[in-house]
Design a protein around this motif. Structure first.
Motif, PDB file in Angstrom:
ATOM      1  N   SER A 126       0.833  -1.201   0.000  1.00  0.00           N
ATOM      2  CA  SER A 126       0.000   0.000   0.000  1.00  0.00           C
ATOM      3  C   SER A 126       0.870   1.254   0.000  1.00  0.00           C
ATOM      4  CB  SER A 126      -0.917   0.007   1.233  1.00  0.00           C
ATOM      5  OG  SER A 126      -0.154   0.006   2.420  1.00  0.00           O
ATOM      6  N   ASN A 127       0.383   2.285  -0.666  1.00  0.00           N
ATOM      7  CA  ASN A 127       1.104   3.549  -0.772  1.00  0.00           C
ATOM      8  C   ASN A 127       0.815   4.420   0.445  1.00  0.00           C
ATOM      9  OD1 ASN A 127       2.668   5.576  -1.846  1.00  0.00           O
ATOM     10  ND2 ASN A 127       1.019   6.426  -3.089  1.00  0.00           N
ATOM     11  N   THR A 128       1.071   3.853   1.625  1.00  0.00           N
ATOM     12  CA  THR A 128       0.806   4.523   2.897  1.00  0.00           C
ATOM     13  C   THR A 128       1.961   4.211   3.859  1.00  0.00           C
ATOM     14  OG1 THR A 128      -0.359   2.623   3.857  1.00  0.00           O
ATOM     15  CG2 THR A 128      -1.680   4.197   2.573  1.00  0.00           C
ATOM     16  N   PRO A 129       2.008   4.896   4.999  1.00  0.00           N
ATOM     17  CA  PRO A 129       3.062   4.585   5.979  1.00  0.00           C
ATOM     18  C   PRO A 129       3.024   3.142   6.479  1.00  0.00           C
ATOM     19  CG  PRO A 129       2.112   6.729   6.461  1.00  0.00           C
ATOM     20  CD  PRO A 129       1.272   6.125   5.368  1.00  0.00           C
ATOM     21  N   LEU A 130       1.853   2.488   6.447  1.00  0.00           N
ATOM     22  CA  LEU A 130       1.752   1.109   6.916  1.00  0.00           C
ATOM     23  C   LEU A 130       2.459   0.122   5.992  1.00  0.00           C
ATOM     24  CD1 LEU A 130      -1.939   0.834   8.204  1.00  0.00           C
ATOM     25  CD2 LEU A 130       0.147   1.176   9.530  1.00  0.00           C
ATOM     26  N   GLN A 131       2.523   0.451   4.692  1.00  0.00           N
ATOM     27  CA  GLN A 131       3.177  -0.421   3.718  1.00  0.00           C
ATOM     28  C   GLN A 131       2.660  -1.862   3.807  1.00  0.00           C
ATOM     29  OE1 GLN A 131       6.263   0.558   1.464  1.00  0.00           O
ATOM     30  NE2 GLN A 131       4.718   2.172   1.670  1.00  0.00           N
TER      31      GLN A 131
END
Length: 201
Positions: A126-131
């Motif tokens: 995902s393209n978020t800090p969580l990856q």
């Protein structure tokens, strides 16, 4: 026939378990989002990722809700003409509806598998800090659609077995539209399992 009926019992048990898991997952998401909102308003910080996790849970629970709704015969169908027909024409329409739903389920499984396979092949995150590795939520999402297709197949096999024995009423009880009385009974006793079989008509 006995094998198909035992498989249907197992499918019903899995579907029931999935409702509990999905319900607790949605409750957890609501709690997580609530805590995140309180932290933002009070101390101005955010846990981050609550909306992303909620999106995954919503997608997965939506896929798993399809077979549950199918087993409870709660999918919406227009019954203006249906309610005025005899038993056999109603069963014919029920089988046609089941076939249309099978076509939908096949399409969902086909496309969901390609999405999942692409994520596995390209190691998508995902393209978020969580990856978050995308194959994890997508596997659960795909499994829901696959279980939906298997439920449809099993209902079709059981219905065919009833038809071969001339048990039209049993087919109607299995895949037909709920009567008003059945809707009221399910509303009053949601945990009760509706009868899957009626005496031959």
């Amino acid at each position: 026939m006995k094998t198909a009926r035992s498989s249907l019992a197992a499918i019903t048990a899995i579907a029931k378990a999935s409702t509990w898991v999905g319900g607790f997952a949605l409750l957890g998401c609501a709690l997580l989002i609530g805590i995140d909102l309180i932290l933002r308003k009070t101390v101005g910080i955010s846990m981050g990722g609550a909306d992303e996790i909620a999106g995954y849970v919503l997608a997965v629970t939506s896929a798993w809700a399809l077979p549950v709704t199918l087993l409870k015969r709660s999918h919406i169908r227009v019954d203006i003409l249906y309610a005025r027909l005899g038993l056999k024409p109603r069963v014919a329409l029920d089988l046609f509806a089941l076939a249309c739903m099978a076509a939908l389920a096949s399409t969902l499984v086909f496309h969901a598998w390609h999405v999942l396979w692409d994520s596995i092949e390209y190691r998508s995150v995902s393209n978020t800090p969580l990856q978050v590795p995308q194959w994890i939520p997508q596997s659960l999402w795909f499994a829901g659609y696959l279980f939906f297709a298997l439920t449809l197949l099993n209902l079709a096999l059981v219905s065919l077995g009833h038809l071969l024995r001339g048990r039209w009423g049993a087919v109607s009880a299995l895949i037909g539209i709920n009567t008003v009385e059945q809707e009221i009974e399910q509303a009053l006793h949601p945990a009760a399992t509706p009868p899957q079989e009626h005496p031959p008509c």
